[in-house]
Design a protein around this motif. Structure first.
Motif, PDB file in Angstrom:
ATOM      1  N   UNK A 158       0.710  -1.596  -0.052  1.00  0.00           N
ATOM      2  CA  UNK A 158       0.266   0.343  -0.010  1.00  0.00           C
ATOM      3  C   UNK A 158       0.274   1.176  -0.192  1.00  0.00           C
ATOM      4  N   UNK A 159      -0.002   2.168  -0.423  1.00  0.00           N
ATOM      5  CA  UNK A 159       1.281   3.680  -0.718  1.00  0.00           C
ATOM      6  C   UNK A 159       0.981   4.980   0.342  1.00  0.00           C
ATOM      7  N   UNK A 160       1.200   5.933   0.524  1.00  0.00           N
ATOM      8  CA  UNK A 160       0.868   5.941   2.046  1.00  0.00           C
ATOM      9  C   UNK A 160      -0.423   6.571   1.893  1.00  0.00           C
ATOM     10  N   UNK A 161      -1.340   6.926   1.090  1.00  0.00           N
ATOM     11  CA  UNK A 161      -2.713   7.261   1.001  1.00  0.00           C
ATOM     12  C   UNK A 161      -3.273   6.063   1.548  1.00  0.00           C
ATOM     13  N   UNK A 162      -3.287   4.831   1.686  1.00  0.00           N
ATOM     14  CA  UNK A 162      -3.420   3.492   1.493  1.00  0.00           C
ATOM     15  C   UNK A 162      -4.176   2.550   0.567  1.00  0.00           C
ATOM     16  N   UNK A 163      -3.636   3.109  -0.540  1.00  0.00           N
ATOM     17  CA  UNK A 163      -4.102   2.280  -2.014  1.00  0.00           C
ATOM     18  C   UNK A 163      -3.552   1.493  -2.170  1.00  0.00           C
ATOM     19  N   UNK A 164      -3.300   0.291  -1.805  1.00  0.00           N
ATOM     20  CA  UNK A 164      -3.182  -0.647  -2.816  1.00  0.00           C
ATOM     21  C   UNK A 164      -2.317  -1.205  -3.628  1.00  0.00           C
ATOM     22  N   UNK A 165      -1.298  -1.469  -4.134  1.00  0.00           N
ATOM     23  CA  UNK A 165      -0.239  -1.145  -5.263  1.00  0.00           C
ATOM     24  C   UNK A 165      -0.134  -1.895  -5.467  1.00  0.00           C
ATOM     25  N   UNK A 166      -0.086  -3.305  -4.556  1.00  0.00           N
ATOM     26  CA  UNK A 166       0.155  -4.515  -4.977  1.00  0.00           C
ATOM     27  C   UNK A 166      -0.812  -5.608  -3.962  1.00  0.00           C
ATOM     28  N   UNK A 167      -1.677  -7.113  -5.153  1.00  0.00           N
ATOM     29  CA  UNK A 167      -2.404  -7.062  -4.294  1.00  0.00           C
ATOM     30  C   UNK A 167      -1.687  -9.168  -4.620  1.00  0.00           C
ATOM     31  N   UNK A 168      -2.378  -9.920  -4.068  1.00  0.00           N
ATOM     32  CA  UNK A 168      -2.775 -11.094  -4.416  1.00  0.00           C
ATOM     33  C   UNK A 168      -4.024 -12.070  -4.497  1.00  0.00           C
ATOM     34  N   UNK A 169      -4.184 -12.502  -5.025  1.00  0.00           N
ATOM     35  CA  UNK A 169      -5.745 -13.597  -5.400  1.00  0.00           C
ATOM     36  C   UNK A 169      -6.364 -13.572  -3.494  1.00  0.00           C
ATOM     37  N   UNK A 170      -5.329 -14.049  -2.821  1.00  0.00           N
ATOM     38  CA  UNK A 170      -5.714 -14.364  -1.541  1.00  0.00           C
ATOM     39  C   UNK A 170      -6.047 -13.241  -1.087  1.00  0.00           C
TER      40      UNK A 170
END
Length: 879
Positions: A158-170
């Motif tokens: 996650x970046x500083x704004x709390x946004x997901x920048x990477x995520x796996x299927x789980x």
């Protein structure tokens, strides 16, 4: 550039193409060429020759270079396209570059041709290399994505704004969306618990701000399916190429199964703690209510249940009544509301109803999923955060006695292992209930009559001792009445003991319905009952109670085995303290009176003979009054009200007298109290209203103009629901709107049930009836209510009027009443005026009207016309 190039010439002049070929070779470009000059040939060459470079003239006889450029860009977008022309100008050259040409060469400057071709090929190879690198990068990313997606752990950044920048299927599955939909969004964009969102955000910022790895041994997340999952998470900072920490990488392991096992063990330990604590309480506690309260307390404090309550089941009505509870605000939740085990109403569909009907535990492990099932208490439980609920039936001798209900904050709390322990708990409580019930039964038989359920002689003597002690302190009267059923043995002998017992039970029920204080009534032996009367004023009260509550109920027939039975009774009465001051002595006195009455024709006798004479006299008076009501032996006398200014008669007060055929006129003080006590005042009061209206109408018919007549209303009359209707009936006898009726009601009576009285009196006023408050100053009027009452007049009580000339306090009271009345726009009448001095003082105080013996005694109706004709003659003192 080492390989041989295939170069396609779009040129209509073969010599120019040859010059360009030689220039290329001279410039070191190894190539094989092909020349075309038409569109069709050009298109065919693109597909078949597959050139590496295209050299095109700008203008051709049948074709043009821009069209060729468009075709080439469509069919071979990566092949360099160079214009070689002698006619192209600078503007056209720029246009060709914008449309996708690689370069343009003037035929007059072919020395640039070879370098331009080499540069174009280098750019092609560079782009190819870049494409291959990008494809490799994409392949590597796809491989890494595949590896990450195969990882069962949560992998994310996650970046500083709390946004997901990477995520796996789980991670995406937990959030209920695709990876693409997850990227760029924050936890707050999903249906997560607010507490969870704030927790995740806090840890992410801590990692990025401190540049340290953070290990979270245990955290929870509610996934998209609403399932609680437990995670063990490691988060570390990610430093970008510019040296800034803009992201946090997290890897979380799902430890839900391990956590659930820990929670399960914790739940079992909680239930075991409750089981142990309640079993300990069962050993030491012998009182049912105390045991219930202790069991609920242990369930809440030791078992950490949010709320616990025990209810009692009534198999006759199917009501379920809470008897003990514990937990924060548990009393508010259950104390004043009943549940039910009925299957045909929604309130009976909850766990309590199911547990009672099914005689087995009923569980709801997700209250929020079924908020409308059962009673309204379920919604309140959900609001308080409870998610699981169990109802455990409690048994006594194989029948459901009640339930134990437990609330838990955790969803899915009550599972198989917990149920085994809770069933054991319910069985232990049921065992304790049976034991206590047997012990209570033995105690019950020691103090109560098993046939009627009434106290026996032992308990009655104890209660009588207590009551006599209180009466001695308060200096009040108590009467002991022994009631003996006559010829009861005949019923036993002729109809059998079973019928006799059934009759005794019915008699006990009827007597209980008469005396609500159960401790004041007892069955002493076979056909003898004892009644203790405490709230009595004198001996006449005892006679009335005996006639109404005992004889009145027993004279109604009993139906047993299809037969109608009638019973009669006699009673002996002893009084405390006049007959005896000790319980045994009082009982002996009552027995003596009972023996005497059995040999007489009386229904009851007092132990003291003078009491029998007084009661007999009162009984005789009551019978004569009943006859007087039936024969209308009453008459009305009228006392005038005088206006202090005009000296005229302005009103009449109707006063009742009893014209007793035996003794003559009887004053109301001798019979009105008995009329009110017996309820006969209702009928007599209605007669007075009608008689006053009819006599007023008779005077009108003779040409007189009589003043209005005021009639006194008793408390019994005003309390009746049909009070207004009875006034209407009386007015109707006048036959015209001028009925001349006013009412006088004492201050104390007016203040009883004031709101209801205001409604009634407003209705009466709308009938044209004036209302006065009588004996004002002797009660406890509220000024707030006084202003609301629909009254027109205040009557000053005679006691204040008669004392005003000698007592300054009475003078002050009369002055204050008159001032108050005037401020409320009310008229004042002073009653009981007997002296000139009283009359003068009232006139100085601006009292409007007076009445009393100074002016006239009450006179019969026949003398009223003469009274009115005399006018001022009856007021000699008003000068």
């Amino acid at each position: 550039m080492s390989r041989q190039l295939k170069i396609l010439f779009l040129e209509d002049v073969s010599a120019d193409a040859e010059l360009e070929s030689r220039e290329l070779r001279r410039g070191g470009v190894d190539c094989v060429t092909q020349r075309v000059e038409t569109k069709e040939a050009f298109v065919r060459a693109l597909d078949e020759f597959e050139p590496d470079v295209i050299l095109s003239d700008f203008s051709l006889p049948t074709f043009d270079g821009l069209s060729a450029l468009a075709i080439a860009r469509e069919r071979r977008p990566d092949t360099p396209f160079i214009f070689v022309s002698g006619t192209i100008g600078e503007e056209r050259a720029i246009e060709t570059l914008k449309r996708g040409a690689t370069d343009y060469i003037l035929k007059t400057n072919l020395r640039r041709l070879a370098p331009a071709v080499r540069r174009a090929m280098e750019e092609v190879e560079g782009r190819a290399a870049q494409r291959r690198a990008e494809e490799e990068t994409a392949r590597q990313r796809a491989f890494l994505r595949h590896v990450i997606d195969l990882d069962p752990n949560f992998v994310f950044a996650k970046d500083r704004e709390g946004r997901f920048t990477l995520a796996n299927r789980a991670v995406a599955d937990a959030y209920g969306c695709s990876i693409e939909d997850l990227l760029g969004k924050t936890d707050a964009d999903f249906d997560l618990n607010r507490e969870e969102v704030d927790h995740f955000r806090k840890i992410d910022l801590e990692v990025m701000n401190t540049l340290r790895e953070v290990f979270v041994p245990e955290e929870r997340i509610t996934d998209a399916a609403g399932k609680v999952r437990w995670l063990q998470t490691v988060k570390r900072p990610l430093v970008s190429a510019n040296g800034k920490t803009d992201m946090a990488l997290g890897v979380a392991t799902d430890i839900t199964e391990r956590k659930n096992q820990e929670l399960k063990i914790g739940r079992l330990n909680r239930v075991l703690s409750v089981l142990s604590g309640i079993n300990s309480a069962i050993v030491r506690i012998r009182n049912r209510q105390e045991l219930f309260e202790e069991a609920c307390r242990i369930a809440v404090e030791h078992g950490n249940f949010g709320m616990a309550w025990i209810s009692e089941f009534d198999p006759a009505t199917l009501d379920v009544t809470p008897v003990a509870w514990a937990g924060i605000d548990a009393g508010e939740h259950v104390a004043h509301s009943k549940a039910t085990a009925r299957a045909d109403v929604p309130q009976g569909q909850g766990v309590v109803g199911h547990a009672i009907r099914g005689k087995s535990p009923a569980v709801c492990n997700d209250l929020a999923a079924e908020p409308d099932v059962g009673s309204p208490k379920r919604k309140e439980a959900i609001r308080r955060g409870f998610r699981s609920l169990i109802g455990l039936p409690l048994f006594v001798e194989g029948a459901v006695w009640g339930t134990l209900t437990l609330y838990a904050k955790e969803p899915k709390f009550f599972n198989e292992d917990e149920l085994k322990l809770l069933n054991e708990l319910a069985a232990d409580i049921s065992f304790a209930l049976e034991y206590i019930a047997k012990e209570e039964k033995l105690n019950y038989l020691a103090y109560y009559d098993p046939l009627t359920g009434l106290p026996n002689r032992t308990l009655f003597d104890d209660r009588m001792t207590q009551r006599l002690r209180v009466a001695s302190h308060d200096q009040t009267l108590i009467a002991l009445v022994l009631v003996d059923l006559e010829r009861f043995r005949i019923i036993n002998d002729t109809m059998g003991r079973h019928t006799g017992d059934a009759l005794i039970r019915l008699i006990g029920e009827r007597l209980q319905s008469a005396f609500f204080d159960r401790d004041s009534l007892a069955r002493v032996n076979g056909d003898l009952f004892a009644v203790l009367l405490t709230e009595i004023k004198d001996e006449s009260d005892i006679a009335r109670i005996f006639e109404e509550k005992i004889i009145g109920r027993l004279k109604q027939p009993f139906t047993l085995a299809g037969q109608e039975l009638r019973v009669s009774a006699k009673a002996g009465v002893a009084l405390f303290p006049s007959d005896a001051t000790e319980p045994d002595a009082l009982f002996t006195s009552a027995e003596t009176a009972l023996k005497q009455v059995k040999g007489s024709s009386d229904r009851y006798l007092f132990y003291a003979r003078k009491m029998n004479a007084q009661v007999a006299a009162r009984h005789k008076l009551e019978n004569k009054l009943r006859r007087a009501v039936e024969r209308e032996e009453f008459v009305l006398f009228y006392q005038p009200k005088i206006d202090l200014l005009t000296k005229y008669v302005t009103g009449l007060e109707a006063l009742i007298r009893w014209n007793d055929p035996d003794t003559g006129l009887v004053l109301p003080t001798l019979f009105i109290p008995l009329l009110e006590e017996t309820g006969m005042i209702t009928e007599v009061g209605a007669w007075v209203l009608k008689r006053a209206v009819s006599e007023y109408a008779a005077w009108l018919a003779t040409g007189l103009r009589p003043p209005r007549i005021s009639v006194n209303v008793s408390p019994v009359q005003l309390k009746r629901k049909d009070f207004v209707a009875r006034v209407q009936q009386a007015i109707a006898t006048a036959g015209n709107p001028d009925h001349g009726l006013d009412l006088e009601i004492t201050e104390s009576v007016m203040m009883e049930d004031i709101d209801s009285n205001i409604v009634k009196l407003k209705a009466v006023r709308e009938l044209g009836v004036g209302i006065a408050i009588d004996d004002f100053g002797t009660g406890h009027s509220s000024l707030r209510y006084l202003a609301r009452l629909p009254i027109a007049t205040l009557k000053v009580d005679r006691a204040f009027v008669q004392g005003m000339t000698t007592n300054p306090d009475d003078m002050a009271i009369v002055s204050a009443i008159i001032s108050l009345a005037h401020n409320l726009s009310l008229k004042v009448v002073a009653e009981g005026v007997e002296t000139e001095e009283q009359s003068k003082l009232l006139r100085l105080l601006k009292c409007e009207e007076v009445q009393g013996f100074l002016f006239s005694k009450p006179v019969p109706a026949a003398q009223v016309p003469l009274l009115l004709e005399r006018g001022r003659e009856i007021c000699p003192g008003l000068t």
